[in-house]
Scaffold this active site. Structure first.
Site, mmCIF file in Angstrom:
data_model
loop_
_atom_site.group_PDB
_atom_site.id
_atom_site.type_symbol
_atom_site.label_atom_id
_atom_site.label_comp_id
_atom_site.label_asym_id
_atom_site.label_seq_id
_atom_site.Cartn_x
_atom_site.Cartn_y
_atom_site.Cartn_z
ATOM 1 N N THR A 78 -7.908 34.653 25.930
ATOM 2 C CA THR A 78 -7.590 35.204 27.258
ATOM 3 C C THR A 78 -7.075 36.638 27.122
ATOM 4 O O THR A 78 -7.526 37.535 27.853
ATOM 5 C CB THR A 78 -6.526 34.320 27.944
ATOM 6 O OG1 THR A 78 -7.071 32.994 28.056
ATOM 7 C CG2 THR A 78 -6.167 34.839 29.321
ATOM 8 N N GLN A 185 -16.458 30.560 22.525
ATOM 9 C CA GLN A 185 -17.070 29.250 22.249
ATOM 10 C C GLN A 185 -18.076 29.295 21.102
ATOM 11 O O GLN A 185 -18.441 28.262 20.559
ATOM 12 C CB GLN A 185 -17.767 28.708 23.508
ATOM 13 C CG GLN A 185 -16.803 28.294 24.607
ATOM 14 C CD GLN A 185 -16.043 27.000 24.283
ATOM 15 O OE1 GLN A 185 -16.498 26.151 23.510
ATOM 16 N NE2 GLN A 185 -14.866 26.845 24.870
ATOM 17 N N SER A 205 -11.170 33.235 19.527
ATOM 18 C CA SER A 205 -9.916 32.484 19.615
ATOM 19 C C SER A 205 -9.869 31.430 18.516
ATOM 20 O O SER A 205 -10.810 30.637 18.360
ATOM 21 C CB SER A 205 -9.856 31.816 20.991
ATOM 22 O OG SER A 205 -8.721 30.996 21.086
ATOM 23 N N HIS A 207 -8.150 28.614 18.030
ATOM 24 C CA HIS A 207 -8.062 27.162 18.245
ATOM 25 C C HIS A 207 -9.382 26.518 18.651
ATOM 26 O O HIS A 207 -9.483 25.296 18.750
ATOM 27 C CB HIS A 207 -6.951 26.826 19.257
ATOM 28 C CG HIS A 207 -7.256 27.080 20.697
ATOM 29 N ND1 HIS A 207 -7.495 26.064 21.595
ATOM 30 C CD2 HIS A 207 -7.348 28.228 21.404
ATOM 31 C CE1 HIS A 207 -7.697 26.579 22.801
ATOM 32 N NE2 HIS A 207 -7.609 27.885 22.716
ATOM 33 N N THR A 243 5.775 42.137 17.669
ATOM 34 C CA THR A 243 5.718 41.658 16.283
ATOM 35 C C THR A 243 4.592 40.639 16.144
ATOM 36 O O THR A 243 4.479 39.708 16.951
ATOM 37 C CB THR A 243 7.071 41.013 15.888
ATOM 38 O OG1 THR A 243 8.090 41.992 16.083
ATOM 39 C CG2 THR A 243 7.064 40.545 14.444
ATOM 40 N N CYS A 331 -9.202 24.725 31.321
ATOM 41 C CA CYS A 331 -8.246 25.371 32.216
ATOM 42 C C CYS A 331 -8.403 24.880 33.638
ATOM 43 O O CYS A 331 -7.457 24.883 34.414
ATOM 44 C CB CYS A 331 -8.428 26.875 32.180
ATOM 45 S SG CYS A 331 -8.509 27.492 30.516
HETATM 46 C C1 LIG Z 1 -15.372 31.107 26.959
HETATM 47 C C2 LIG Z 1 -13.885 31.138 26.867
HETATM 48 N N1 LIG Z 1 -13.246 32.306 26.993
HETATM 49 C C3 LIG Z 1 -11.912 32.395 26.895
HETATM 50 C C4 LIG Z 1 -11.131 31.278 26.696
HETATM 51 C C5 LIG Z 1 -9.645 31.411 26.595
HETATM 52 O O1 LIG Z 1 -9.235 31.322 25.256
HETATM 53 P P1 LIG Z 1 -7.713 30.990 24.881
HETATM 54 O O2 LIG Z 1 -7.511 29.535 25.154
HETATM 55 O O3 LIG Z 1 -7.596 31.323 23.433
HETATM 56 O O4 LIG Z 1 -6.862 31.876 25.721
HETATM 57 C C6 LIG Z 1 -11.745 30.024 26.583
HETATM 58 C C7 LIG Z 1 -10.941 28.784 26.425
HETATM 59 O O5 LIG Z 1 -11.308 27.726 26.904
HETATM 60 C C8 LIG Z 1 -13.164 29.956 26.656
HETATM 61 O O6 LIG Z 1 -13.802 28.793 26.537
#
Ligand SMILES: Cc1ncc(COP(=O)(O)O)c(C=O)c1O
Length: 389
Positions: A78, A185, A205, A207, A243, A331
């Site tokens: 994000t 993704q 990202s 995770h 930091t 989300c």
């Molecule tokens: C395509 C996409 N963009 C951005 C994000 C957001 O990533 P993060 O959870 O690391 O903020 C996600 C998370 O589901 C995602 O699937």
């Protein structure tokens, strides 16, 4: 004791988040209480931390084929998306105020675009075809003299459709417009090469590929004008003050290294399992429709509509049997709006509301696929039988 505990859990929500690989956890641990110096400090403890950051930068860069110095660590996908869009538009005010994106981006892009619209930036939201694909020619047609950025995701989080990013990158380069892709993704699941695909900015990202939560990165070529969105001590070349999350970044680096070495075998294994799961679902449950692109899709993402069975209800019923799936993006689950991504592909609202996403991961195997097919068929026939009475 929860209701699920009498069943072995089958986790099929890897597009929302993945378990952190034990090798990643092991790499992170010393950075909590053994090597805990602030990486900006010039004493040995600080230098150990900053060495670890630079090592992670090289590991992440190797995964996407970029220069390590073009990696900016963030708190996740994000923030990387926000930095790309807000940072580039703020630095490009004299050049123009138009951005092109697609209707099916993640909220991290769409909400940032809505915010920018309020500030006077003009946004073109490109439509997609019935498989969720953006046409490179539509990108070309939408580019104007005042366009500063094209942002099209590499792969969609709801339906798994992979976008023609190499073709879009070529259009952008030809037209002299910067190209950002939200590859959250895709990275770690399929190879991505920012040089080959002429990508100027890319979000990722940890995770989503067996790294820890709350850490990610933005790749931004040096020549891309970027203003910071967070101000402070000037870390990350003053583009992301604060930091650094050293244990998290070490974890991201290790996850990137592992993904890079296992990507070919793991994507083939997951692809094979997905095909079995798709076939089992299509053959076992009457009327099921596979959403997204039939071939150009992430190996781990399956999105289906099951007519007459509301997605959220089905997700809860499957949860009671120990199967974790999702109704849309992580989300937006918990809200009742129909998945906008499916509506954008032209799917009728009823069918969009009857969709679930099953996303496979490292822990998926033949056995869990077989069990999922059986449980899903059983739950669906029970629900359908009840609704007839
Ligand atoms: C395509 C996409 N963009 C951005 C994000 C957001 O990533 P993060 O959870 O690391 O903020 C996600 C998370 O589901 C995602 O699937």
């Amino acid at each position: 004791m929860t209701q699920q505990s009498k069943y072995k859990m089958i986790y099929l929500d890897n597009a929302a988040s993945t378990p952190t690989d034990s090798r990643v956890v092991e790499a992170m641990l010393p950075y909590f209480n053994t090597i805990y110096g602030n990486p900006s400090a010039i004493h040995p403890m600080g230098c150990h931390s900053s060495d670890a950051l630079e090592n992670a930068r090289r590991q992440v860069a190797a995964l996407i084929n970029c220069h390590p110095e073009d990696i900016i660590f963030t708190s996740g996908g994000t923030e990387a998306d926000n930095l790309a869009l807000l940072g580039l538009t703020a630095a490009s005010v004299t050049k123009g105020n138009h951005i092109i994106t697609s209707q099916i981006e993640h909220h991290a892009i769409l909400e940032t675009c809505h915010h920018l619209e309020k500030k006077g930036i003009q946004i073109t939201y490109l439509p997609v075809d019935r498989h969720g694909m953006v046409a490179p020619e539509a990108v070309r047609d939408a580019i104007r003299p005042d366009t500063v950025l094209v942002s099209v995701m590499a792969a969609n989080n709801v339906i798994g459709t992979i976008q023609p990013i190499t073709e879009i990158g070529a259009v952008c380069r030809e037209k002299g417009v910067f190209f950002h892709t939200d590859a959250v993704q895709l990275v770690g699941h399929l190879p991505v090469d920012v040089e080959k695909s002429q990508i100027d900015l890319l979000s990722l990202s940890a995770h989503k590929f067996n790294g820890p939560k709350g850490v990610g990165a933005l790749f931004a070529r040096r020549e891309v004008p970027l203003s910071p969105i967070i101000f402070g001590g000037g870390q990350e070349e003053a583009l992301r003050s604060g930091t650094e999350n050293v244990p998290g970044i070490v974890g991201l680096g290790m996850a990137a290294e592992i993904a890079g070495s296992e990507i070919t075998s793991e994507s083939a294994r997951i692809h094979d399992l997905s095909l079995k799961l798709i076939n089992g679902i299509l053959n076992g449950i009457p009327g099921v429709r596979l959403n997204g692109h039939p071939e150009n899709r992430l190996p781990n993402n399956i999105n289906v509509s099951i007519p007459g069975i509301e997605g959220e209800y089905l997700t809860r019923e499957l949860g009671k049997r120990g199967v974790c799936v999702s109704t849309g993006s992580a989300c937006s689950s918990g809200t009742h709006e129909a998945p906008y991504v499916l509506l954008a592909t032209g799917l009728e609202r009823d069918l969009a509301n009857c969709s679930i996403r099953l996303s496979l991961g490292k822990m998926s195997d033949e056995d869990s696929v077989r069990q999922t097919i059986n449980i899903l068929s059983d739950v669906c026939s029970r629900i359908r039988a009840q609704s007839v009475i």
